[in-house]
Design a protein around this motif. Sequence first.
Motif, short mmCIF file in Angstrom:
data_model
loop_
_atom_site.label_atom_id
_atom_site.label_comp_id
_atom_site.label_asym_id
_atom_site.label_seq_id
_atom_site.Cartn_x
_atom_site.Cartn_y
_atom_site.Cartn_z
N TRP A 34 1.14 2.11 9.91
CA TRP A 34 1.52 1.95 8.71
C TRP A 34 2.27 0.55 8.36
O TRP A 34 3.19 0.62 7.78
CB TRP A 34 0.77 2.93 7.93
N GLU B 275 -8.76 1.01 5.46
CA GLU B 275 -9.25 0.12 4.91
C GLU B 275 -10.51 -0.76 4.30
O GLU B 275 -10.42 -1.62 3.24
CB GLU B 275 -8.16 -1.20 5.62
N PRO C 93 1.10 -1.34 -0.09
CA PRO C 93 0.09 -0.35 0.23
C PRO C 93 0.80 1.78 0.15
O PRO C 93 1.93 1.37 1.16
CB PRO C 93 -0.84 -0.37 1.20
#
Length: 229
Positions: free
Chosen positions: A23, A209, A4
């Motif tokens: 993240w 998400e 991502p």
Amino acid sequence: MHTPNILIAGASRGIGLGLVETWLIKGARVRALIRSPNATLLQLHDRFHTQLSLIEADMTADDCIHKVLADLGDEQLDMLVLNAGQYGPAAQDVLTTSSTEVADLFMTNAIAPMRLARALQDRVLSSGVIAFMSSQMASVELALARDMPLYGASKAALNSLIRSWSHSADAPKASLLALHPGWVKTDMGGEQAPVEIADSVNGLIQVMEKQAGRGGCYFRSYDQQVLAW
Ligand SMILES: NC(=O)c1ccc[n+]([C@@H]2O[C@H](COP(=O)([O-])OP(=O)(O)OC[C@H]3O[C@@H](n4cnc5c(N)ncnc54)[C@H](OP(=O)(O)O)[C@@H]3O)[C@@H](O)[C@H]2O)c1
């Protein structure tokens, strides 16, 4: 497997920094837009040097979009998170606040995030998410902003811009989210806030998400609640 690609604007501390760190640990490629680096960010940069880049820019400055586009090159984003925000004048009173303070508040909380999102909309994948850090104080329906009316009005302006965009001919294909992070223990939220940064961040990431690939425009809380505009 697809890594991502994420950009977080307003990432130096608090919720934004928490999003960056979480993240990175999940393996994402992260761009952190910050006004200036600090020790925590520099340590993260050392630890995750292949995943993290720092873009030094003030969200409200004229050269912000140019700096972000230069850093992005020809890459596409999965997530664009417009997190930067401020509380505004302590008194929160239209009678005493200066025009400069109000302009700075609305510029930071409403105009600059939407301007950056509009400038980057073609760089966010249609399966991606453009998420704005709003607040439940933005909700005209819930009317919770009695003690912070100027802050609430600036976030209501942000929500209005998001909804207008979602209904316009120029609406992005990516999903649009206005997010309430909870009342979070940060410099802005204060020590008495009941929600830890990690809990807010984990909830927000789940909401974002889950929205990927679904399209539409929603006002959601970090704990999955749907909020009234
Ligand atoms: N904490 C809460 O309880 C709560 C509740 C509802 C909504 N929110 C929203 O959630 C977001 C994050 O809040 P927080 O609690 O983490 O706040 P915070 O601890 O005060 O951090 C604010 C962040 O925004 C950045 N920022 C502010 N103005 C900027 C600008 N012009 N250009 C670039 N960056 C800028 C700050 O960077 P610097 O370090 O350079 O100042 C900092 O990284 C905000 O939009 C806030 O309104 C927070």
